[in-house]
Design a protein around this motif. Structure first.
Motif, PDB file in Angstrom:
ATOM      1  N   VAL A 119       0.828  -1.213   0.000  1.00  0.00           N
ATOM      2  CA  VAL A 119       0.000   0.000   0.000  1.00  0.00           C
ATOM      3  C   VAL A 119       0.861   1.261   0.000  1.00  0.00           C
ATOM      4  CG1 VAL A 119      -0.182   0.068   2.523  1.00  0.00           C
ATOM      5  CG2 VAL A 119      -1.947   1.144   1.139  1.00  0.00           C
ATOM      6  N   GLN A 120       2.082   1.173   0.549  1.00  0.00           N
ATOM      7  CA  GLN A 120       2.932   2.364   0.650  1.00  0.00           C
ATOM      8  C   GLN A 120       3.423   2.851  -0.702  1.00  0.00           C
ATOM      9  OE1 GLN A 120       3.915  -0.688   1.626  1.00  0.00           O
ATOM     10  NE2 GLN A 120       5.607  -1.038   0.209  1.00  0.00           N
ATOM     11  N   ARG A 121       3.159   2.115  -1.785  1.00  0.00           N
ATOM     12  CA  ARG A 121       3.558   2.573  -3.118  1.00  0.00           C
ATOM     13  C   ARG A 121       2.679   3.713  -3.629  1.00  0.00           C
ATOM     14  NH1 ARG A 121       4.733  -2.745  -6.906  1.00  0.00           N
ATOM     15  NH2 ARG A 121       5.980  -3.947  -5.407  1.00  0.00           N
ATOM     16  N   PHE A 122       1.529   3.915  -3.009  1.00  0.00           N
ATOM     17  CA  PHE A 122       0.541   4.821  -3.579  1.00  0.00           C
ATOM     18  C   PHE A 122       0.182   5.931  -2.583  1.00  0.00           C
ATOM     19  CE2 PHE A 122      -0.306   0.414  -4.954  1.00  0.00           C
ATOM     20  CZ  PHE A 122       0.145   0.531  -6.256  1.00  0.00           C
ATOM     21  N   ALA A 123       0.169   7.161  -3.074  1.00  0.00           N
ATOM     22  CA  ALA A 123      -0.262   8.298  -2.259  1.00  0.00           C
ATOM     23  C   ALA A 123      -1.731   8.589  -2.633  1.00  0.00           C
ATOM     24  CB  ALA A 123       0.607   9.513  -2.585  1.00  0.00           C
ATOM     25  N   TRP A 124      -2.682   8.658  -1.691  1.00  0.00           N
ATOM     26  CA  TRP A 124      -2.506   9.171  -0.344  1.00  0.00           C
ATOM     27  C   TRP A 124      -3.414   8.367   0.551  1.00  0.00           C
ATOM     28  CZ3 TRP A 124       0.065  13.979  -0.412  1.00  0.00           C
ATOM     29  CH2 TRP A 124      -0.215  14.922   0.568  1.00  0.00           C
ATOM     30  N   GLN A 125      -3.013   8.028   1.751  1.00  0.00           N
ATOM     31  CA  GLN A 125      -3.812   7.200   2.633  1.00  0.00           C
ATOM     32  C   GLN A 125      -4.761   8.064   3.463  1.00  0.00           C
ATOM     33  OE1 GLN A 125      -3.527   3.992   2.324  1.00  0.00           O
ATOM     34  NE2 GLN A 125      -4.986   3.369   3.893  1.00  0.00           N
ATOM     35  N   GLN A 126      -6.043   7.703   3.474  1.00  0.00           N
ATOM     36  CA  GLN A 126      -7.023   8.432   4.274  1.00  0.00           C
ATOM     37  C   GLN A 126      -7.035   7.939   5.709  1.00  0.00           C
ATOM     38  OE1 GLN A 126     -10.568   7.709   1.743  1.00  0.00           O
ATOM     39  NE2 GLN A 126     -10.860   9.915   1.812  1.00  0.00           N
ATOM     40  N   GLY A 127      -7.289   8.858   6.620  1.00  0.00           N
ATOM     41  CA  GLY A 127      -7.420   8.496   8.017  1.00  0.00           C
ATOM     42  C   GLY A 127      -8.780   7.903   8.318  1.00  0.00           C
ATOM     43  N   PRO A 128      -8.953   7.382   9.539  1.00  0.00           N
ATOM     44  CA  PRO A 128     -10.208   6.705   9.896  1.00  0.00           C
ATOM     45  C   PRO A 128     -11.334   7.683  10.194  1.00  0.00           C
ATOM     46  CG  PRO A 128      -8.748   6.763  11.779  1.00  0.00           C
ATOM     47  CD  PRO A 128      -7.968   7.349  10.623  1.00  0.00           C
ATOM     48  N   SER A 129     -12.543   7.155  10.170  1.00  0.00           N
ATOM     49  CA  SER A 129     -13.708   7.884  10.655  1.00  0.00           C
ATOM     50  C   SER A 129     -13.759   7.716  12.170  1.00  0.00           C
ATOM     51  CB  SER A 129     -14.981   7.317  10.011  1.00  0.00           C
ATOM     52  OG  SER A 129     -16.128   7.867  10.602  1.00  0.00           O
ATOM     53  N   VAL A 130     -13.769   8.813  12.906  1.00  0.00           N
ATOM     54  CA  VAL A 130     -13.677   8.745  14.366  1.00  0.00           C
ATOM     55  C   VAL A 130     -14.766   9.613  14.995  1.00  0.00           C
ATOM     56  CG1 VAL A 130     -11.196   8.270  14.392  1.00  0.00           C
ATOM     57  CG2 VAL A 130     -11.989  10.635  14.390  1.00  0.00           C
ATOM     58  N   SER A 131     -14.959   9.436  16.289  1.00  0.00           N
ATOM     59  CA  SER A 131     -15.981  10.188  17.019  1.00  0.00           C
ATOM     60  C   SER A 131     -15.535  11.627  17.221  1.00  0.00           C
ATOM     61  CB  SER A 131     -16.264   9.525  18.369  1.00  0.00           C
ATOM     62  OG  SER A 131     -15.056   9.363  19.100  1.00  0.00           O
ATOM     63  N   ASN A 132     -16.503  12.519  17.392  1.00  0.00           N
ATOM     64  CA  ASN A 132     -16.232  13.951  17.549  1.00  0.00           C
ATOM     65  C   ASN A 132     -15.960  14.308  19.013  1.00  0.00           C
ATOM     66  OD1 ASN A 132     -16.674  14.642  14.759  1.00  0.00           O
ATOM     67  ND2 ASN A 132     -18.863  14.327  15.126  1.00  0.00           N
ATOM     68  N   ASP A 133     -14.969  13.664  19.583  1.00  0.00           N
ATOM     69  CA  ASP A 133     -14.619  13.915  20.976  1.00  0.00           C
ATOM     70  C   ASP A 133     -13.116  13.721  21.143  1.00  0.00           C
ATOM     71  OD1 ASP A 133     -14.303  11.123  20.927  1.00  0.00           O
ATOM     72  OD2 ASP A 133     -16.230  10.760  21.892  1.00  0.00           O
ATOM     73  N   TRP A 134     -12.633  13.852  22.379  1.00  0.00           N
ATOM     74  CA  TRP A 134     -11.198  13.742  22.630  1.00  0.00           C
ATOM     75  C   TRP A 134     -10.676  12.352  22.300  1.00  0.00           C
ATOM     76  CZ3 TRP A 134      -8.160  17.913  23.804  1.00  0.00           C
ATOM     77  CH2 TRP A 134      -8.816  19.089  24.171  1.00  0.00           C
ATOM     78  N   ASP A 135     -11.495  11.324  22.511  1.00  0.00           N
ATOM     79  CA  ASP A 135     -11.064   9.963  22.161  1.00  0.00           C
ATOM     80  C   ASP A 135     -10.886   9.818  20.652  1.00  0.00           C
ATOM     81  OD1 ASP A 135     -11.040   9.154  24.800  1.00  0.00           O
ATOM     82  OD2 ASP A 135     -13.065   8.311  24.738  1.00  0.00           O
TER      83      ASP A 135
END
Length: 728
Positions: free
Chosen positions: A450-466
Motif C-alpha cells: 500500500v505504501q507505493r501509492f499516495a494518499w492514505q485516508q485516516g479513519p472515521s472517528v468520534s467527535n470527541d477527545w477519544d
C-alpha cells in the motif's frame, strides 16, 4: 501429509549444497526440499524454504510474475555475506555488523547486531503434502518489556503486544511489517493468509499459509528497517503541491453549490483551502449499456462545476467503484465476456450495495484481466482530463472464499491482491501520463504494498477527545508499518457534532496543521462558521501556519520518496534507544526537525517529554532544553508545544489561501535555525544546502530571505551565501 520437520542439527552438519557471496543453500528432506538464505541487501536476509520445484519453478507463469511484482519492487539480491561454520551444526551468515545464525539444537535462528543477539526464533516446518499448502509458524521469543511495532493501523497502543491480527480480514487493518526497537524486523512475503499472534506477552507467533516460506529479516534501527523495507517493496512518488493544502470533505446530501459557497466563505475570512472531496455516492460510473463513464446525476453540470472550481483555484476529488451495477445490460455483457469476478458456480459474484454505489448491488470488475484493468484506467484518465483532481476508491471487500478471478486468484490471495490492483489502476490514471509521476488518489484500503501509492485516508472517528487521539494513533501506527502519509479528518460528519467544543476543535486543528495533512468536514456544525468570532480568528491563525509549513512538509514527503520514512514518526521509531520515550505515544517527530506534543486533554495543561540524545528549542519561547527531561506546559489555544531539534533548520514559506498563490520559484520566505546547523534542511526540491566548515556553516540559496538565528549565533550575508558562526 508429510511429517513435520524442523531445522535441527542433522540438517546442517553436512554443510551447504550451494555457497556464493549472496546465497547459501541447504538440502532438506532427502534433497526434495531446499532452505535458501540470501543477502538481499545490507542488513537484510531473505530466507526461503520449500520444495525445489517451488524455489526453482523455471519460467514463472504470468500470474505468479504479476503477484511477485506486486509484492516486491526489487527481486534480485544486491548484498554479499560471509558464511562460517560454528559448532553443533550452527552456521553464521554475516553482512557487516548484521549477522544471522541458523541451525543448532534449538532448531532456530538468531539475529545479531554488532555482535549482540537482538532476536531469536524457532522455525518448525510443516511441508505440503499431496499438493496441499502447509502452515509455517515462526515463533519469536520477546525479551521482557520488548515492544513490537508496525503490523498495520490501530487506534490503541502502538505496541502491538496482546493483539491477534489476520492479514486478509479487512477489519483487522493489518500490514505485514513487524519490528522491534531492539533492532530487528520481519516481513512475510505473501498475499496468502498470515496470522500475527501476540496474545502471549513473551512471544510473537507468525503463521503463514503457502506451499513455501518466504521470510525477510531486517537488522538495524527502525528507521533503517523502514528504509530497507520500502526499498524492497516499493515507495510512492512525489505528489503535486496542491494536495498538501487544506481539504474539505463534503457532507452527505449537500449540493455542489452549497460546498462551493462554504469554500467562498472560508476564503472571505482569510482561511486557506485547496481541495473539495465530493461526498458519496460515486461521482462517476459506467453507463447502463455502454463501457463509457457518465457523471452522476446529482452533479447537474460537471463542466460548470469544474469551471467554477477552477476559478477558485479549487481541486475536485470524488469516489468511484470498480464495478458495474447489477441488473444493467452492461452487467450482462461483461458477465458473458468474463470481465467480472465469479462465484464457485461460475456466475458473476454480486457485491452488496455500498455507500459509493448508493446501496445498489454491483458486479466487481476482474482487475486481474489486463483488458478490464486497462479500460478502467483509461476511463479515469478521461475523467482526470475533464477536471477530476483525485479519485477516491474503497476496494477492500470481504470476498467469500468461493469468489475467483480469471487468473485463478481466490480466497485470502484475492482479498489481499484486489485492493492493490484497484489502486494501481487508479494511480496509473492520475499519475501515469506525467514524468516524473505526480498525483494522488485517496483510499482507506490496507494491503501489502500500500505504501507505493499516495494518499492514505485516516479513519472515521468520534467527535470527541477519544476520536482525536484515535486519528493520531492511526497515523503513527501506519507510519510504523511503512506508510509515509496518512491524513486526518477534523471530526466526522456522520456522527453527532455536539461534543465538538471550541477547545477540542482548535487542538485537533493544530495537530492536523503539523501533520501530513487534514480535512475539514462539510457538516455546518463542524465548520469554522459554527463557532464564535474568537475561535474563527484562531482557525485562520492555524491555517496560515499550515501554508507557511508547506516547504517543510513537502520536503518531508519528498524525503519519504527516497527513504521510506513517514511524515509523522512515533517516538519508538525515532528514538529506539530511549525506552522512556516509547510510552509517549501521542508525541511524534514531524520530519527530522520538529518534535510535536499535541494537547490531548481539555484544560490546557499537558506534559512533554524531550527525548535523550538531542537538545531542543521551544518554537514558542526560543528557550533551549536538554533531552531526557519532562516539562509541564500550559499552551494557549493559539500555540502548540513544538520543539526544534538542535542542528536542524525549519524552512517556512509565505502565508497563502491556496497553493495557487505560491510562486514555486520562490517558495521559501524564512529559515529558523536551532543551534549551529549540522544537517541539510528538509525543503521541497532541495532548493538550499548546507556546507560545514570549521566552526561555522555556509548556507547557499538564501538570498533575500529572513534568517532567524538561535541564541549565540552570528549571521553574515554575502550575495546568495549566508555564513553562520558562533558569536564571539
Amino acid at each position: 501429509m508429510s511429517p513435520t520437520i524442523e531445522l535441527a542439527d542433522q540438517v546442517f552438519e553436512t554443510g551447504p549444497v550451494v555457497m556464493t557471496p549472496s546465497c547459501v543453500e541447504w538440502a532438506l528432506h532427502a534433497d526434495e526440499w531446499r532452505l535458501r538464505v540470501e543477502a538481499h541487501a545490507p542488513g537484510v536476509f531473505r530466507l526461503r524454504c520449500g520444495p525445489r520445484d517451488w524455489l526453482e519453478p523455471g519460467k514463472p507463469s504470468l500470474r505468479a510474475q504479476r503477484q511477485a511484482d506486486m509484492l516486491l519492487a526489487r527481486q534480485e539480491p544486491v548484498g554479499e555475506m560471509a558464511c562460517q561454520s560454528l559448532d553443533a551444526g550452527r552456521w553464521l551468515l554475516a553482512q557487516g555488523d548484521a549477522s544471522l545464525e541458523i541451525g543448532g539444537g534449538d532448531a532456530g535462528l538468531r539475529l545479531f547486531r554488532g555482535g549482540q543477539c537482538v532476536a531469536r526464533a524457532h522455525l518448525p516446518v510443516q511441508p505440503a503434502g499431496d499438493g496441499a499448502e502447509g502452515t509455517w509458524t515462526i515463533d519469536w521469543a520477546l525479551e521482557p518489556g520488548e515492544g513490537l511495532y508496525g503490523l498495520g493501523e490501530t487506534s490503541d497502543s502502538l505496541d502491538r503486544r496482546g493483539a491477534l491480527l489476520v492479514s486478509d480480514v479487512p477489519r483487522d487493518r493489518c500490514l505485514p511489517l513487524a519490528w522491534s526497537p531492539r533492532g530487528w524486523g520481519a516481513y512475510l512475503n505473501t498475499f496468502d493468509r498470515v496470522e500475527h499472534d501476540l496474545r502471549t506477552g513473551g512471544a510473537y507467533a507468525a503463521r503463514a499459509r503457502g506451499m513455501g516460506l518466504d521470510l525477510f529479516l531486517f537488522v538495524g534501527d527502525p528507521s533503517e528497517i523502514l528504509n530497507q523495507y520500502t526499498a524492497l517493496t516499493g515507495r510512492a512518488g512525489q505528489p503535486n503541491l496542491w494536495p498538501m493544502g487544506v481539504w474539505l470533505d463534503q457532507a452527505p446530501g449537500q449540493s455542489a453549490e452549497f460546498s462551493l459557497q462554504q469554500v467562498r466563505s472560508l476564503r472571505a475570512q482569510g482561511m486557506g483551502l485547496d481541495a473539495l472531496v465530493l461526498a458519496e455516492p460515486a461521482v462517476l460510473g459506467f453507463q447502463e449499456d455502454k463501457p463509457v463513464f457518465e457523471w452522476s446525476g446529482r452533479v447537474s453540470d460537471w463542466r460548470s462545476l469544474s469551471a467554477a472550481a477552477a476559478e477558485l483555484d479549487l481541486h475536485l476529488a470524488g469516489s468511484c467503484i470498480p464495478g458495474v451495477l447489477h441488473g444493467t445490460p452492461l452487467f450482462e455483457e461483461w458477465a458473458d465476456r468474463g470481465w467480472l469476478l465469479c462465484d464457485a458456480e461460475g456466475d458473476p459474484w454480486v457485491c452488496p450495495g455500498t455507500p459509493a454505489s448508493a446501496g445498489r448491488p454491483f458486479g466487481l470488475l476482474d482487475l486481474t484481466h489486463r483488458d478490464t484493468a486497462r479500460l478502467w484506467t483509461e476511463r479515469h484518465l478521461q475523467a482526470v482530463e475533464d477536471g477530476l483532481g483525485a479519485p477516491v476508491c474503497q476496494a477492500q471487500f470481504d470476498l467469500p472464499d468461493g469468489v475467483e478471478a480469471r487468473g485463478g486468484e481466490t480466497g485470502a490471495v484475492l482479498r489481499s491482491a484486489y485492493p492493490h490492483l484497484a489502486r494501481r489502476a487508479l494511480f496509473d490514471a492520475v499519475a501515469g501520463p506525467r514524468t516524473p509521476q505526480e498525483g494522488v488518489m485517496l483510499s482507506r484500503d490496507l494491503f501489502p504494498g500500500v505504501q507505493r501509492f499516495a494518499w492514505q485516508q485516516g479513519p472515521s472517528v468520534s467527535n470527541d477527545w477519544d476520536g482525536y487521539a484515535a486519528t493520531l494513533r492511526a497515523a503513527l501506527s501506519v507510519g510504523n508499518s511503512g506508510v509515509a502519509v496518512q491524513t486526518h479528518r477534523l471530526g466526522d460528519a456522520g456522527r453527532p457534532a455536539g461534543t465538538m467544543t471550541p477547545e477540542l476543535y482548535l487542538r485537533w486543528l493544530a495537530m492536523g496543521v503539523f501533520s501530513a495533512n487534514f480535512s475539514f468536514q462539510g457538516l455546518p456544525a463542524l465548520m469554522p462558521d459554527a463557532f464564535d468570532a474568537d475561535t474563527r480568528a484562531l482557525v485562520a491563525h492555524w491555517l496560515q501556519w499550515r501554508y507557511r509549513l508547506l516547504p517543510y512538509v513537502a520536503g518531508i514527503i519528498d524525503d519519504a520518496v527516497r527513504t521510506g520514512l513517514p511524515v509523522q514518526r512515533s517516538m519508538a521509531q525515532a528514538y529506539p534507544a530511549d525506552p522512556e520515550a516509547h510510552a509517549w505515544d501521542t508525541q511524534y517527530l514531524l520530519g527530522p526537525a520538529l518534535l510535536v506534543a499535541p494537547v490531548m486533554q481539555p484544560g490546557g495543561v499537558t506534559e512533554v517529554y524531550l527525548p535523550r540524545g538531542d537538545a531542543w528549542w521551544d518554537l514558542n519561547t526560543g528557550w533551549r532544553y536538554e533531552g531526557g527531561t519532562r516539562w509541564t506546559v500550559r499552551p494557549g489555544l493559539d500555540t502548540l508545544p513544538v520543539f526544534g531539534r538542535e542542528g536542524h533548520m525549519l524552512c517556512l514559506g509565505p502565508a497563502a489561501q491556496h497553493t495557487g498563490e505560491i510562486n514555486s520559484a520562490r517558495i521559501l520566505d524564512e529559515v529558523w535555525m536551532f543551534g549551529m546547523p549540522e544537517h541539510n534542511p528538509v525543503v521541497m526540491r532541495n532548493k538550499i544546502r548546507v556546507m560545514q566548515m570549521q566552526g561555522s556553516s555556509y548556507i547557499k540559496g538564501l538570498e533575500g530571505l529572513r534568517i532567524l538565528p538561535s541564541e549565540g549565533l552570528e549571521v553574515k550575508r554575502r550575495g546568495a551565501e549566508v555564513r553562520i558562526s558562533r558569536a564571539r
